[in-house]
Write a protein that holds these residues in place. Structure first.
Motif, mmCIF file in Angstrom:
data_model
loop_
_atom_site.group_PDB
_atom_site.id
_atom_site.type_symbol
_atom_site.label_atom_id
_atom_site.label_comp_id
_atom_site.label_asym_id
_atom_site.label_seq_id
_atom_site.Cartn_x
_atom_site.Cartn_y
_atom_site.Cartn_z
ATOM 1 N N ILE A 66 13.168 31.826 11.168
ATOM 2 C CA ILE A 66 13.523 32.234 9.880
ATOM 3 C C ILE A 66 15.013 31.982 9.864
ATOM 4 O O ILE A 66 15.704 32.898 10.479
ATOM 5 C CB ILE A 66 13.132 33.747 9.860
ATOM 6 N N LYS A 67 15.447 31.212 8.990
ATOM 7 C CA LYS A 67 16.852 30.969 8.495
ATOM 8 C C LYS A 67 16.813 31.303 7.055
ATOM 9 O O LYS A 67 16.704 30.494 6.262
ATOM 10 C CB LYS A 67 16.952 29.659 8.923
ATOM 11 N N GLY A 68 17.025 32.692 6.925
ATOM 12 C CA GLY A 68 16.950 33.271 5.564
ATOM 13 C C GLY A 68 18.101 33.991 5.092
ATOM 14 O O GLY A 68 19.150 34.382 5.460
ATOM 15 N N VAL A 69 17.892 34.286 3.630
ATOM 16 C CA VAL A 69 19.005 35.220 2.907
ATOM 17 C C VAL A 69 18.074 36.318 2.084
ATOM 18 O O VAL A 69 16.976 35.961 1.737
ATOM 19 C CB VAL A 69 19.583 34.290 1.887
ATOM 20 N N CYS A 70 18.761 37.484 1.906
ATOM 21 C CA CYS A 70 18.104 38.483 1.141
ATOM 22 C C CYS A 70 18.534 38.108 -0.152
ATOM 23 O O CYS A 70 19.645 37.712 -0.698
ATOM 24 C CB CYS A 70 18.852 39.777 1.394
ATOM 25 N N TYR A 71 17.536 38.162 -1.289
ATOM 26 C CA TYR A 71 17.612 37.478 -2.669
ATOM 27 C C TYR A 71 17.261 38.573 -3.681
ATOM 28 O O TYR A 71 16.161 39.067 -3.614
ATOM 29 C CB TYR A 71 16.565 36.259 -2.719
ATOM 30 N N SER A 72 18.308 38.995 -4.415
ATOM 31 C CA SER A 72 18.373 39.743 -5.416
ATOM 32 C C SER A 72 19.194 39.587 -6.527
ATOM 33 O O SER A 72 20.270 40.323 -6.669
ATOM 34 C CB SER A 72 18.231 41.151 -5.042
ATOM 35 N N PRO A 73 18.993 38.534 -7.154
ATOM 36 C CA PRO A 73 20.253 37.846 -8.229
ATOM 37 C C PRO A 73 20.257 38.575 -9.375
ATOM 38 O O PRO A 73 19.804 37.983 -10.614
ATOM 39 C CB PRO A 73 19.846 36.215 -8.349
ATOM 40 N N ILE A 74 20.705 39.777 -9.378
ATOM 41 C CA ILE A 74 20.904 40.566 -10.784
ATOM 42 C C ILE A 74 22.173 40.344 -11.390
ATOM 43 O O ILE A 74 23.376 40.226 -10.770
ATOM 44 C CB ILE A 74 20.696 42.241 -10.360
ATOM 45 N N SER A 75 21.924 40.127 -12.643
ATOM 46 C CA SER A 75 23.066 39.321 -13.308
ATOM 47 C C SER A 75 24.019 40.471 -13.566
ATOM 48 O O SER A 75 23.863 41.736 -13.660
ATOM 49 C CB SER A 75 22.450 38.925 -14.606
ATOM 50 N N VAL A 76 25.359 40.107 -13.884
ATOM 51 C CA VAL A 76 26.501 40.875 -13.957
ATOM 52 C C VAL A 76 26.295 41.641 -15.339
ATOM 53 O O VAL A 76 25.941 41.340 -16.307
ATOM 54 C CB VAL A 76 27.864 40.072 -14.046
ATOM 55 N N GLY A 77 26.690 42.926 -15.375
ATOM 56 C CA GLY A 77 26.339 43.635 -16.571
ATOM 57 C C GLY A 77 24.870 44.519 -16.475
ATOM 58 O O GLY A 77 24.686 45.438 -17.308
ATOM 59 N N GLN A 78 24.251 43.992 -15.549
ATOM 60 C CA GLN A 78 22.787 44.835 -15.342
ATOM 61 C C GLN A 78 22.864 45.903 -14.252
ATOM 62 O O GLN A 78 23.546 45.550 -13.265
ATOM 63 C CB GLN A 78 21.917 43.759 -15.154
ATOM 64 N N ASP A 79 21.845 46.980 -14.372
ATOM 65 C CA ASP A 79 21.853 47.674 -13.248
ATOM 66 C C ASP A 79 20.825 47.307 -12.323
ATOM 67 O O ASP A 79 19.799 46.208 -12.315
ATOM 68 C CB ASP A 79 21.758 49.258 -13.715
ATOM 69 N N TRP B 289 22.579 36.991 -0.575
ATOM 70 C CA TRP B 289 23.096 35.619 -1.269
ATOM 71 C C TRP B 289 24.231 35.734 -2.246
ATOM 72 O O TRP B 289 24.945 34.898 -2.131
ATOM 73 C CB TRP B 289 21.815 35.138 -2.188
ATOM 74 N N ASN B 290 24.128 36.797 -3.124
ATOM 75 C CA ASN B 290 25.418 36.793 -4.124
ATOM 76 C C ASN B 290 25.978 38.245 -4.230
ATOM 77 O O ASN B 290 25.026 39.289 -3.856
ATOM 78 C CB ASN B 290 25.206 36.142 -5.433
ATOM 79 N N ASP B 291 26.953 38.581 -4.530
ATOM 80 C CA ASP B 291 27.512 39.730 -4.716
ATOM 81 C C ASP B 291 26.842 40.526 -5.801
ATOM 82 O O ASP B 291 26.243 39.643 -6.681
ATOM 83 C CB ASP B 291 29.088 39.874 -5.350
ATOM 84 N N GLU B 292 26.685 41.767 -5.657
ATOM 85 C CA GLU B 292 25.830 42.587 -6.662
ATOM 86 C C GLU B 292 26.843 43.727 -7.076
ATOM 87 O O GLU B 292 27.159 44.464 -6.667
ATOM 88 C CB GLU B 292 24.638 43.182 -5.969
ATOM 89 N N TRP B 293 27.371 43.383 -8.490
ATOM 90 C CA TRP B 293 28.340 44.142 -9.033
ATOM 91 C C TRP B 293 27.845 45.461 -9.719
ATOM 92 O O TRP B 293 28.432 46.111 -10.025
ATOM 93 C CB TRP B 293 28.835 43.328 -10.274
ATOM 94 N N TRP B 294 26.503 45.704 -9.430
ATOM 95 C CA TRP B 294 26.095 47.097 -9.881
ATOM 96 C C TRP B 294 25.948 48.181 -8.639
ATOM 97 O O TRP B 294 25.619 49.272 -9.029
ATOM 98 C CB TRP B 294 24.579 46.959 -10.286
ATOM 99 N N LYS B 295 26.206 47.792 -7.569
ATOM 100 C CA LYS B 295 25.680 48.700 -6.303
ATOM 101 C C LYS B 295 26.465 49.894 -6.346
ATOM 102 O O LYS B 295 25.990 50.959 -5.995
ATOM 103 C CB LYS B 295 25.939 47.835 -5.195
ATOM 104 N N THR C 139 32.008 45.140 -13.619
ATOM 105 C CA THR C 139 33.379 45.207 -13.097
ATOM 106 C C THR C 139 32.901 45.093 -11.591
ATOM 107 O O THR C 139 32.048 45.930 -11.169
ATOM 108 C CB THR C 139 34.079 46.220 -13.532
ATOM 109 N N GLN C 140 33.622 44.305 -10.607
ATOM 110 C CA GLN C 140 33.320 44.289 -9.307
ATOM 111 C C GLN C 140 34.062 45.253 -8.739
ATOM 112 O O GLN C 140 35.234 45.208 -8.760
ATOM 113 C CB GLN C 140 33.642 42.881 -8.567
ATOM 114 N N ASP C 141 33.436 46.561 -8.126
ATOM 115 C CA ASP C 141 34.324 47.609 -7.663
ATOM 116 C C ASP C 141 34.909 47.195 -6.313
ATOM 117 O O ASP C 141 34.342 46.721 -5.494
ATOM 118 C CB ASP C 141 33.217 48.819 -7.604
ATOM 119 N N GLU C 142 36.055 47.573 -5.873
ATOM 120 C CA GLU C 142 36.684 47.726 -4.493
ATOM 121 C C GLU C 142 36.923 48.545 -3.964
ATOM 122 O O GLU C 142 37.472 48.722 -2.921
ATOM 123 C CB GLU C 142 38.197 47.105 -5.129
#
Length: 444
Positions: free
Chosen positions: A83-96, A356-362, A370-373
């Motif tokens: 398994i050469k995998g990635v976790c995939y949950s591509p929730i768009s910016v602005g969505q929860d 896979w990609n940043d999730e701005w809702w977390k 907004t991407q929280d720091e």
């Protein structure tokens, strides 16, 4: 068989129509009027014919785990599979977090699929299906047919719905939902295995997220014994589901979702129908003695279905691609080292990097767009920025191996590969199988 015959007839008919059309409209009938425009039309129609042939080849996978001398490997249609995998949950910016990305009209997977194939990804981890099965199937089929990428299908087992694994009404409802999921997707050729739960043991461990209990457990005075009682109850429930799955789907393994290796010695007593443990593991730059612990406590193979490192330095308050790349590359090398063909323990089936990609809702201190720091939790093993205020060095919205741009690409936030993407590509695209194994497969 009838379906196969139907597809063959349709495909041959399309090819004949292409030839007849070319002859009929050609200004030079003697050479069939082959112009670029007609070639394009023919290619389009032949691609449709190929779609039918894809359907013919899209038979359910036969996936099993082979163990020899305490070393294990996954086998897919008689071929070794790491398994050469990635976790995939591509929730768009602005969505929860409740956003159903499977129904995203902009189809972000059509952007992600080619990037994953280029990187050498062969598996995605899906945490749950959509309430709309056809939406889920289009994503699974896209990744498998277009890019040869398989899907681990998960189910939360109600962890985030006020769980009580001592309540029969609750567990019956969860079991019914899981069985319905398996019946719906078991014949999808892209399915790799079923994953039951996601860190559910934290609900009875020391952290006690979403705690639950029963009157009988409450009577136990010793806190440790109470946790053991919860573990036996929960893991027995998971085995009950696994047993029911095997009655309707003998072609895919069933995994126990766990956080690290905690309570696996208890799970071993009551989960004979589980095929592998699938753990989320965050131990820093390597997995330490994790694989040896799993071997000793559980005795079955393991897939690390979450691992990784955030790409933000909470101490220096800036993005840190270098540390993320160093940590994740080291972790993947550890997976390979402990695989069937490595020199380590040999019980590792591979893993999925989170994510896979940043999730701005977390974390959502500044809103979903907004991407929280802000560091939201502390983990000493990720020592790079442990000097952050309050030692809160883990940044929930910066775990992607791709960052997101506010510049859209076909309606989807543009993916910007971080350094980790290229480091993983170098590891994921290397051939892990020894030469003698490949020769044996060719002879078969």
């Amino acid at each position: 068989m009838k379906k196969r015959f139907f597809y063959i007839i349709c495909s041959l008919s399309i090819i004949i129509l292409v030839l007849l059309f070319s002859i009929r409209v050609s200004p030079f009938k003697e050479d069939f009027g082959v112009t670029p425009k007609k070639i394009s039309l023919a290619s389009y129609m032949l691609s449709k014919a190929n779609y039918f042939f894809d359907e013919i080849n899209a038979v359910p996978q036969n996936v099993f785990i082979e163990t020899e001398n305490e070393k294990s490997q996954m086998v897919v249609n008689n071929n070794p599979f790491f398994i050469k995998g990635v976790c995939y949950s591509p929730i768009s910016v602005g969505q929860d977090g409740s956003y159903d990305f499977y129904r995203d009209p902009n189809r972000p997977w059509t952007i992600d699929g080619p990037m994953m194939e280029n990187m050498g990804v062969n598996t995605i981890r899906l945490y749950k299906p959509s309430p709309f099965p056809e939406a889920t199937k289009q994503v699974i089929r896209y990744f498998y047919k277009k890019h040869g990428i398989m899907s681990i299908m998960g189910h939360y087992l109600g962890l985030w719905n006020s769980p009580n694994y001592g309540d029969k009404e609750f567990t019956d409802a969860i079991k019914t939902d899981v069985i319905a999921m398996v019946k719906e997707y078991k014949d999808e050729p892209g399915i790799l295995f079923w994953l039951l739960g996601n860190e559910t043991n934290i609900s009875f461990g020391y952290e006690e997220i979403n705690p639950w209990s029963t009157p009988e457990i409450d009577e136990i005075k010793n806190p440790y014994e109470r946790r053991i009682a919860k573990a036996k109850l929960f893991y027995s429930f998971v085995n009950d589901i696994a047993k029911a799955i095997k009655e309707i789907d003998p072609n895919h393994p069933v995994a126990l979702g766990n956080s690290d290796a905690t309570f696996l010695e208890i799970a071993k007593e009551v989960t004979p129908d589980i095929d592998l443990v699938a753990s989320n593991v965050y131990r820093g730059k390597t997995f330490g003695n994790f694989f040896r612990q799993v071997q000793r406590k559980y005795g079955k193979p393991v897939a690390v279905v979450e691992f990784g490192c955030d790409a933000y330095d909470a101490h220096k308050a800036r993005e840190d691609q270098d540390t993320q790349a160093v940590f994740i590359s080291s972790q993947v090398k550890d997976l390979i080292e402990n695989s069937y063909y490595g020199t380590g323990i040999g019980n590792c089936l591979g893993g999925c990097v989170f994510e896979w990609n940043d999730e701005w809702w977390k974390y959502n201190d500044g809103g979903y767009d907004t991407q929280d720091e802000t560091g939201s939790w502390s983990k000493g093993e990720y020592y790079k920025d442990i000097e952050a205020p309050g030692n809160m060095n883990m940044n929930e919205e910066w775990w992607g191996i791709n960052s997101l741009s506010d510049k859209n690409e076909l309606g989807v936030e543009k993916r910007i590969p971080r350094k980790t993407y290229y480091e993983l590509k170098a590891l994921y695209t290397q051939d892990l199988l020894p030469k003698n194994v490949k020769e044996e497969n060719l002879q078969e």
